[in-house]
Write a protein that holds these residues in place. Structure first.
Motif, PDB file in Angstrom:
ATOM      1  N   UNK A  98       0.822  -1.208   0.000  1.00  0.00           N
ATOM      2  CA  UNK A  98       0.000   0.000   0.000  1.00  0.00           C
ATOM      3  C   UNK A  98       0.858   1.261   0.000  1.00  0.00           C
ATOM      4  N   UNK A  99       1.933   1.260   0.797  1.00  0.00           N
ATOM      5  CA  UNK A  99       2.799   2.429   0.855  1.00  0.00           C
ATOM      6  C   UNK A  99       3.433   2.742  -0.497  1.00  0.00           C
ATOM      7  N   UNK A 100       3.698   1.702  -1.271  1.00  0.00           N
ATOM      8  CA  UNK A 100       4.362   1.906  -2.552  1.00  0.00           C
ATOM      9  C   UNK A 100       3.451   2.569  -3.573  1.00  0.00           C
ATOM     10  N   UNK A 101       2.154   2.624  -3.281  1.00  0.00           N
ATOM     11  CA  UNK A 101       1.244   3.299  -4.195  1.00  0.00           C
ATOM     12  C   UNK A 101       1.335   4.822  -4.049  1.00  0.00           C
ATOM     13  N   UNK A 102       1.932   5.271  -2.958  1.00  0.00           N
ATOM     14  CA  UNK A 102       2.056   6.709  -2.715  1.00  0.00           C
ATOM     15  C   UNK A 102       3.300   7.221  -3.419  1.00  0.00           C
ATOM     16  N   UNK A 103       3.139   8.259  -4.212  1.00  0.00           N
ATOM     17  CA  UNK A 103       4.296   8.872  -4.853  1.00  0.00           C
ATOM     18  C   UNK A 103       5.136   9.593  -3.806  1.00  0.00           C
ATOM     19  N   UNK A 104       6.436   9.340  -3.798  1.00  0.00           N
ATOM     20  CA  UNK A 104       7.321  10.014  -2.847  1.00  0.00           C
ATOM     21  C   UNK A 104       7.267  11.529  -3.006  1.00  0.00           C
ATOM     22  N   UNK A 105       7.027  11.993  -4.230  1.00  0.00           N
ATOM     23  CA  UNK A 105       6.996  13.433  -4.486  1.00  0.00           C
ATOM     24  C   UNK A 105       5.744  14.103  -3.916  1.00  0.00           C
ATOM     25  N   UNK A 106       4.804  13.317  -3.447  1.00  0.00           N
ATOM     26  CA  UNK A 106       3.579  13.867  -2.876  1.00  0.00           C
ATOM     27  C   UNK A 106       3.651  14.001  -1.350  1.00  0.00           C
ATOM     28  N   UNK A 107       4.809  13.683  -0.771  1.00  0.00           N
ATOM     29  CA  UNK A 107       4.944  13.681   0.686  1.00  0.00           C
ATOM     30  C   UNK A 107       5.893  14.791   1.135  1.00  0.00           C
ATOM     31  N   UNK A 108       5.471  15.534   2.148  1.00  0.00           N
ATOM     32  CA  UNK A 108       6.344  16.503   2.798  1.00  0.00           C
ATOM     33  C   UNK A 108       6.749  15.928   4.148  1.00  0.00           C
ATOM     34  N   UNK A 109       8.028  15.580   4.283  1.00  0.00           N
ATOM     35  CA  UNK A 109       8.556  15.049   5.533  1.00  0.00           C
ATOM     36  C   UNK A 109       8.955  16.219   6.429  1.00  0.00           C
ATOM     37  N   UNK A 110       8.766  16.064   7.740  1.00  0.00           N
ATOM     38  CA  UNK A 110       9.079  17.196   8.609  1.00  0.00           C
ATOM     39  C   UNK A 110       9.420  16.764  10.026  1.00  0.00           C
ATOM     40  N   UNK A 111      10.049  17.699  10.730  1.00  0.00           N
ATOM     41  CA  UNK A 111      10.348  17.537  12.148  1.00  0.00           C
ATOM     42  C   UNK A 111      10.346  18.925  12.780  1.00  0.00           C
ATOM     43  N   UNK A 112       9.968  19.011  14.040  1.00  0.00           N
ATOM     44  CA  UNK A 112       9.988  20.294  14.731  1.00  0.00           C
ATOM     45  C   UNK A 112      10.851  20.197  15.986  1.00  0.00           C
ATOM     46  N   UNK A 113      11.394  21.333  16.379  1.00  0.00           N
ATOM     47  CA  UNK A 113      12.102  21.433  17.661  1.00  0.00           C
ATOM     48  C   UNK A 113      11.397  22.493  18.502  1.00  0.00           C
ATOM     49  N   UNK A 114      11.188  22.166  19.765  1.00  0.00           N
ATOM     50  CA  UNK A 114      10.443  23.040  20.655  1.00  0.00           C
ATOM     51  C   UNK A 114      11.225  23.294  21.943  1.00  0.00           C
ATOM     52  N   UNK A 115      10.917  24.410  22.590  1.00  0.00           N
ATOM     53  CA  UNK A 115      11.539  24.783  23.859  1.00  0.00           C
ATOM     54  C   UNK A 115      10.462  25.382  24.755  1.00  0.00           C
ATOM     55  N   UNK A 116      10.722  25.519  26.058  1.00  0.00           N
ATOM     56  CA  UNK A 116       9.777  26.230  26.917  1.00  0.00           C
ATOM     57  C   UNK A 116       9.529  27.645  26.390  1.00  0.00           C
ATOM     58  N   UNK A 117       8.327  28.152  26.636  1.00  0.00           N
ATOM     59  CA  UNK A 117       7.962  29.472  26.147  1.00  0.00           C
ATOM     60  C   UNK A 117       8.858  30.559  26.724  1.00  0.00           C
ATOM     61  N   UNK A 118       9.318  30.362  27.955  1.00  0.00           N
ATOM     62  CA  UNK A 118      10.210  31.308  28.616  1.00  0.00           C
ATOM     63  C   UNK A 118      11.498  30.603  29.028  1.00  0.00           C
ATOM     64  N   UNK A 119      12.532  31.380  29.234  1.00  0.00           N
ATOM     65  CA  UNK A 119      13.816  30.796  29.623  1.00  0.00           C
ATOM     66  C   UNK A 119      13.762  30.193  31.017  1.00  0.00           C
TER      67      UNK A 119
END
Length: 237
Positions: free
Chosen positions: A1-22
């Motif tokens: 099933x995964x192979x039916x998805x075009x790789x060019x149609x996917x946006x891969x991502x990651x986020x980095x987060x920190x506390x709102x205040x120091x």
């Protein structure tokens, strides 16, 4: 099933987060009480609310996004490239630029977002921070009224579970067992707060975030039983 998805149609991502205040003391009195209430079950009696505040970046109500890294495939004939770019700076700027990317380049029904543990963390975190900052949600993050099969999100952790909901597998563990070069060769998530607030080294965080984005794409390729990306195929744009 995964192979039916075009790789060019996917946006891969990651986020980095920190506390709102120091620091915990930068919260107002109401914020301190709400933080204490929010974390009482996680802290138990081991930590005071102040001692536990270094983990505030986990919660969108008490944290903020300092980097979003994205990657996408471009395939021409037998040539395959994976292009990586990052958004950093003021959080509202990060989110507006990311929204702009989605609305201009990943706005079709067949376009998908992919992250590791994205359905539990990255996607809802981005959406909550957009709402908090008064930014209209792009369609790819506005899930109201959507049926489960209409949600345009892929999650490599969910794919790895194969229906088993009792376990959590870190990205680092998945890259290890799947024979993917580890992205964790500098800092880890627990150090991002100090690198941001004490070292003021956003470039180091961006590099870390981009490596995770590449790792997510590599895991997805392995789940499709396809060749991993080599260094020559990865481009920073």
């Amino acid at each position: 099933m995964l192979k039916r998805i075009s790789l060019e149609h996917i946006l891969f991502l990651d986020i980095e987060t920190v506390p709102l205040h120091a620091n915990f003391n930068d919260l107002d009195d109401t914020g301190k009480l709400l933080w204490e209430s929010k974390t009482q079950y996680q802290r138990k009696d081991e930590f005071t609310p102040e001692e536990f505040y270094d983990r505030a970046g986990i919660w969108a109500e008490f944290g903020k996004i300092v980097c979003i890294s994205v990657g996408y495939f471009k395939i021409t004939g037998d040539t395959r490239n994976f292009r990586v770019t990052s958004f950093h700076g003021a959080e509202d700027t990060i989110l507006k630029e990311f929204k702009n990317l989605l609305e201009i380049h990943f706005n079709r029904p067949h376009h998908l977002l992919c992250a590791h543990n994205g359905k539990e963390f990255d996607f809802p975190y981005i959406a909550r921070r957009m709402v908090i900052l008064g930014i209209d949600l792009p369609p790819k993050l506005n899930l109201f009224g959507k049926k489960p099969w209409e949600v345009p999100h892929l999650d490599t952790l969910e794919l790895w579970k194969f229906g088993d909901y009792k376990t959590f597998t870190s990205l680092k563990l998945m890259t290890h067992v799947l024979g993917i070069p580890s992205p964790k060769d500098d800092i880890d998530g627990s150090q991002v707060r100090d690198v941001f607030y004490k070292e003021n080294d956003i470039d180091r965080i961006v590099i870390y975030c981009e490596k995770d984005t590449i790792a997510v794409a590599q895991v997805f390729l392995r789940l499709r039983n396809e060749d991993l990306l080599n260094e020559d195929e990865i481009l920073s744009v």
